[in-house]
Scaffold this active site. Sequence first.
Site, PDB file in Angstrom:
ATOM      1  N   HIS A  13     -24.857 -18.868   8.430  1.00 19.11           N
ATOM      2  CA  HIS A  13     -25.475 -19.028   9.745  1.00 19.11           C
ATOM      3  C   HIS A  13     -24.429 -19.337  10.822  1.00 19.11           C
ATOM      4  CE1 HIS A  13     -28.324 -21.462  12.481  1.00 19.11           C
ATOM      5  NE2 HIS A  13     -28.639 -20.191  12.624  1.00 19.11           N
ATOM      6  N   HIS A  55     -24.798 -19.421  21.603  1.00 19.53           N
ATOM      7  CA  HIS A  55     -26.186 -19.784  21.287  1.00 19.53           C
ATOM      8  C   HIS A  55     -26.926 -20.306  22.514  1.00 19.53           C
ATOM      9  CE1 HIS A  55     -29.522 -22.264  19.792  1.00 19.53           C
ATOM     10  NE2 HIS A  55     -29.544 -21.438  18.762  1.00 19.53           N
ATOM     11  N   GLU A 115     -27.981 -11.541  15.947  1.00 27.44           N
ATOM     12  CA  GLU A 115     -29.130 -12.068  16.679  1.00 27.44           C
ATOM     13  C   GLU A 115     -28.927 -11.853  18.168  1.00 27.44           C
ATOM     14  OE1 GLU A 115     -30.515 -16.200  16.219  1.00 27.44           O
ATOM     15  OE2 GLU A 115     -31.739 -15.843  18.008  1.00 27.44           O
TER      16      GLU A 115
HETATM   17  O1  G3P Z   1     -31.306 -15.898  13.164  1.00 27.23           O
HETATM   18  C1  G3P Z   1     -31.723 -17.068  12.584  1.00 27.23           C
HETATM   19  C2  G3P Z   1     -31.460 -18.288  13.425  1.00 27.23           C
HETATM   20  O2  G3P Z   1     -30.151 -18.256  13.884  1.00 27.23           O
HETATM   21  C3  G3P Z   1     -32.420 -18.406  14.578  1.00 27.23           C
HETATM   22  O3  G3P Z   1     -32.308 -19.585  15.279  1.00 27.23           O
HETATM   23  O4  G3P Z   1     -31.551 -21.000  17.114  1.00 27.23           O
HETATM   24  O5  G3P Z   1     -30.172 -20.838  15.063  1.00 27.23           O
HETATM   25  O6  G3P Z   1     -30.303 -18.930  16.651  1.00 27.23           O
HETATM   26  P1  G3P Z   1     -31.018 -20.102  16.061  1.00 27.23           P
HETATM   27 MG    MG Z   2     -29.117 -17.430  15.530  1.00 21.33          MG
END
Ligand code: G3P
Ligand code: MG
Length: 247
Positions: A13, A55, A115
């Site tokens: 992640h 992010h 993403e």
């Molecule tokens: O893509 C999964 C996850 O990254 C979504 O939430 O806020 O960590 O980008 P966030």
């Molecule tokens: Mg994400």
Amino acid sequence: MKTAWPFPRVVAHRGGGALGPENTLAAMQCGLAHGFRAVEFDVMLSQDGVPILMHDEQFGRTVAGTGTVPTTNASVLTSMDAGSWFGQAFAGERVPAYRQVVEFCQQHRIWMNVEIKPALGAEQATGTAVAAMTLDMLGAGQAIPLFSSFSFEALMAAKRVAPDIPRGFLVEHIPADWKMKLLELDAVALHVDHKHLTASDAAAIKEAGVGLFCYTVNTVERARELLDWGVDGFCTDRIDLIGPGFA
Ligand code: G3P
Ligand code: MG
């Protein structure tokens, strides 16, 4: 809609999970050092329309200051320190441009879950720009990435530009109309916050013949449970506990 899961099942992640400053090349290096060849990261557009990794729309957490990404040009963003907040060892680590990250992943054969994270009001522009750049950089023999987004509009824009790059629709809570949304997007998967997923939700999603991906799974016990429920893949911050071969 596809039934099989053609993507990696365990994904680092934000690059390197909890072990590196999120959404940086240093984080990708951390992931790689732990054997991960599958990564999720967040892409936002600068004021001048350049996709960069970030992010949060507002500065203040991973980069210092009080400005915002969509009101700052890429040349400024990519000179910002995105490593110091995480630790002195990463001081000076820059905000990477999406192009640099794609190059890094291609060089090291790392699969990407991109993403698309639009700033408010930039949904269509972000989906369009990310899809166009990805399409432009995708060479023969390279793994096809997976786009995901909480923004339906951004994914629709990506679909118009790069219909053959697969899409996953990200949700925190599973909406009542999830099947219709996936159909409209021609999406291959629903990406769900595992905290709000039940065994019966998982069964219904798998029954519909689509992929099911969870974020962000940080314990071995929960990862096992989700896989037992039929979850196809997940991303994790705990790349030290849950390895790439876990599933
Ligand atoms: O893509 C999964 C996850 O990254 C979504 O939430 O806020 O960590 O980008 P966030
Ligand atoms: Mg994400």
